[in-house]
Design an enzyme around this catalytic site. Structure first.
Site, PDB file in Angstrom:
ATOM      1  N   ASP A 283     -26.483  19.039  21.621  1.00 42.84           N
ATOM      2  CA  ASP A 283     -26.217  19.974  20.567  1.00 42.84           C
ATOM      3  C   ASP A 283     -25.420  21.161  20.982  1.00 42.84           C
ATOM      4  O   ASP A 283     -25.192  22.124  20.070  1.00 42.84           O
ATOM      5  CB  ASP A 283     -27.645  20.307  19.972  1.00 42.84           C
ATOM      6  CG  ASP A 283     -28.477  21.084  21.064  1.00 42.84           C
ATOM      7  OD1 ASP A 283     -28.932  20.510  21.901  1.00 42.84           O
ATOM      8  OD2 ASP A 283     -28.644  22.279  20.483  1.00 42.84           O
TER       9      ASP A 283
ATOM     10  N   ASP B 146     -30.443  19.959  30.117  1.00 42.69           N
ATOM     11  CA  ASP B 146     -30.045  21.276  30.085  1.00 42.69           C
ATOM     12  C   ASP B 146     -28.910  21.895  30.385  1.00 42.69           C
ATOM     13  O   ASP B 146     -28.208  21.450  31.032  1.00 42.69           O
ATOM     14  CB  ASP B 146     -31.055  22.018  31.278  1.00 42.69           C
ATOM     15  CG  ASP B 146     -31.098  23.445  31.100  1.00 42.69           C
ATOM     16  OD1 ASP B 146     -30.436  24.158  30.690  1.00 42.69           O
ATOM     17  OD2 ASP B 146     -32.316  24.134  31.696  1.00 42.69           O
TER      18      ASP B 146
ATOM     19  N   THR C 243     -35.709  13.099  18.916  1.00 46.64           N
ATOM     20  CA  THR C 243     -36.427  13.895  19.942  1.00 46.64           C
ATOM     21  C   THR C 243     -36.849  15.142  19.583  1.00 46.64           C
ATOM     22  O   THR C 243     -36.209  15.752  18.511  1.00 46.64           O
ATOM     23  CB  THR C 243     -35.666  14.016  21.358  1.00 46.64           C
ATOM     24  OG1 THR C 243     -34.673  14.837  21.070  1.00 46.64           O
ATOM     25  CG2 THR C 243     -35.115  12.672  21.670  1.00 46.64           C
ATOM     26  N   ARG C 244     -37.783  15.746  20.141  1.00 50.78           N
ATOM     27  CA  ARG C 244     -38.258  17.065  19.610  1.00 50.78           C
ATOM     28  C   ARG C 244     -37.291  17.839  20.116  1.00 50.78           C
ATOM     29  O   ARG C 244     -37.081  19.155  19.255  1.00 50.78           O
ATOM     30  CB  ARG C 244     -39.545  17.505  20.357  1.00 50.78           C
ATOM     31  CG  ARG C 244     -39.613  17.495  21.817  1.00 50.78           C
ATOM     32  CD  ARG C 244     -41.050  17.375  22.332  1.00 50.78           C
ATOM     33  NE  ARG C 244     -41.113  16.874  23.917  1.00 50.78           N
ATOM     34  CZ  ARG C 244     -41.231  18.123  24.649  1.00 50.78           C
ATOM     35  NH1 ARG C 244     -41.228  19.359  24.362  1.00 50.78           N
ATOM     36  NH2 ARG C 244     -41.382  17.884  25.783  1.00 50.78           N
ATOM     37  N   TYR C 245     -36.578  17.766  20.909  1.00 49.48           N
ATOM     38  CA  TYR C 245     -35.264  18.906  21.225  1.00 49.48           C
ATOM     39  C   TYR C 245     -34.297  18.892  20.155  1.00 49.48           C
ATOM     40  O   TYR C 245     -33.769  19.741  19.777  1.00 49.48           O
ATOM     41  CB  TYR C 245     -34.809  18.483  22.569  1.00 49.48           C
ATOM     42  CG  TYR C 245     -35.807  18.428  23.826  1.00 49.48           C
ATOM     43  CD1 TYR C 245     -36.058  19.915  24.329  1.00 49.48           C
ATOM     44  CD2 TYR C 245     -36.306  17.531  24.561  1.00 49.48           C
ATOM     45  CE1 TYR C 245     -37.021  19.953  25.331  1.00 49.48           C
ATOM     46  CE2 TYR C 245     -37.174  17.713  25.634  1.00 49.48           C
ATOM     47  CZ  TYR C 245     -37.349  18.974  25.895  1.00 49.48           C
ATOM     48  OH  TYR C 245     -38.362  19.032  26.937  1.00 49.48           O
ATOM     49  N   GLU C 246     -33.868  17.648  19.622  1.00 50.30           N
ATOM     50  CA  GLU C 246     -33.203  17.402  18.679  1.00 50.30           C
ATOM     51  C   GLU C 246     -33.467  18.133  17.346  1.00 50.30           C
ATOM     52  O   GLU C 246     -32.785  18.830  16.814  1.00 50.30           O
ATOM     53  CB  GLU C 246     -32.620  15.910  18.401  1.00 50.30           C
ATOM     54  CG  GLU C 246     -31.742  15.459  17.326  1.00 50.30           C
ATOM     55  CD  GLU C 246     -31.624  14.308  17.014  1.00 50.30           C
ATOM     56  OE1 GLU C 246     -30.482  13.572  17.515  1.00 50.30           O
ATOM     57  OE2 GLU C 246     -32.492  13.591  16.697  1.00 50.30           O
TER      58      GLU C 246
ATOM     59  N   GLU D  68     -37.927  12.579  35.444  1.00 49.78           N
ATOM     60  CA  GLU D  68     -38.391  13.552  34.705  1.00 49.78           C
ATOM     61  C   GLU D  68     -38.886  14.612  35.776  1.00 49.78           C
ATOM     62  O   GLU D  68     -40.354  14.075  36.235  1.00 49.78           O
ATOM     63  CB  GLU D  68     -39.255  13.434  33.569  1.00 49.78           C
ATOM     64  CG  GLU D  68     -39.639  14.795  32.858  1.00 49.78           C
ATOM     65  CD  GLU D  68     -38.439  15.741  32.653  1.00 49.78           C
ATOM     66  OE1 GLU D  68     -38.311  16.854  33.261  1.00 49.78           O
ATOM     67  OE2 GLU D  68     -37.692  15.115  31.804  1.00 49.78           O
TER      68      GLU D  68
ATOM     69  N   GLU E  93     -33.192   6.402  32.182  1.00 47.88           N
ATOM     70  CA  GLU E  93     -33.229   7.716  31.457  1.00 47.88           C
ATOM     71  C   GLU E  93     -33.424   8.975  32.289  1.00 47.88           C
ATOM     72  O   GLU E  93     -34.142   8.877  32.961  1.00 47.88           O
ATOM     73  CB  GLU E  93     -34.107   7.699  30.275  1.00 47.88           C
ATOM     74  CG  GLU E  93     -33.713   9.002  29.481  1.00 47.88           C
ATOM     75  CD  GLU E  93     -34.867   8.712  28.083  1.00 47.88           C
ATOM     76  OE1 GLU E  93     -34.731   9.914  27.349  1.00 47.88           O
ATOM     77  OE2 GLU E  93     -34.934   7.668  27.709  1.00 47.88           O
TER      78      GLU E  93
END
Length: 228
Positions: free
Chosen positions: A169, A133, A207-210, A84, A59
């Site tokens: 997104d 990003d 995910t929190r981003y989603e 990451e 990932e």
């Protein structure tokens, strides 16, 4: 010994707020045993994990590690490599990995390009690139992770029949990625209808981003490419 630094074309800041005392302590005590071995030569992927994993997954840019940890719990017989460079995200992941006692995750805290170059051919079953990003400004787009070189490097690392999942997104980034996949001789996009890119992946934890994107009215796309 510190991992050699690779110029961060694809990611922005490397650190946010000051880590809490507990996070800092775990980063000192736990991260070193989870990190990939330092060097320039090819990685022996199976030797990174105890036991005999039946598959290996990478990932790229795991954020706070929610998806990475979920998949590692869900597939204890698989070996996971998480990449990451953002220190605060890495600290969150390390805390959760330690809390759950997971042994099937290894971590890379530098640029993913450096890691991809060290992976042997056909050493992975899958790659996840989730909510990378988007670098939305035109002058920034050269910093997007998806480009001809990285598409080829991921193809080199993934076995024939293996998969690359890309979620975003940002419609422009989705289109950008599709164009580069279509230009590649190594990847196939087998989607037959909108339901196959509008529907989250099986057992998708989100995910929190989603969650943030959806709260702001953006609709995610979930693409799956297959290695030819």
């Amino acid at each position: 010994m510190k991992t050699p630094h690779v110029a961060g074309r694809f990611f922005g800041r490397a650190k946010g707020k000051t880590l809490r005392k507990e996070q800092s302590a775990l980063m000192q005590a736990v991260l070193p045993r989870l990190k990939l071995p330092v060097g320039e030569g090819p990685l022996d992927v199976p030797s990174l994990f105890p036991g005999r994993p039946t598959e290996f997954r990478l990932e790229i840019g795991f954020g706070g590690g929610e998806h990475l940890v979920h998949r590692a719990q869900e597939n204890p017989s698989a070996g996971f490599i998480g990449c990451e460079p953002f220190v605060n995200g890495m600290a969150k992941a390390v805390m959760e990995i330690d809390r759950l006692g997971l042994t099937n995750i290894r971590l890379h805290d530098n640029d993913a390009l450096y890691l991809l170059r060290r992976l042997p051919p056909a050493s992975l079953d899958a790659v996840d690139l989730l909510y990378a990003d988007p670098w939305p400004k035109r002058r920034q787009r050269k910093r997007r992770f998806v480009n001809a070189e990285t598409v080829a490097l991921m193809a080199r690392a993934v076995k024939p029949g293996g998969i690359w999942r890309f979620a975003s997104d940002i419609d422009d980034y989705v289109g950008w990625t599709l164009m580069r996949v279509m230009d590649s001789p190594d990847w196939l996009w087998p989607a037959l209808g909108a339901d196959q890119w509008c529907t989250p992946y099986p057992t998708w934890p989100g995910t929190r981003y989603e969650a943030k994107a959806m709260s702001e009215g953006r609709v995610p796309s979930y693409l799956t490419f297959v290695r030819r």
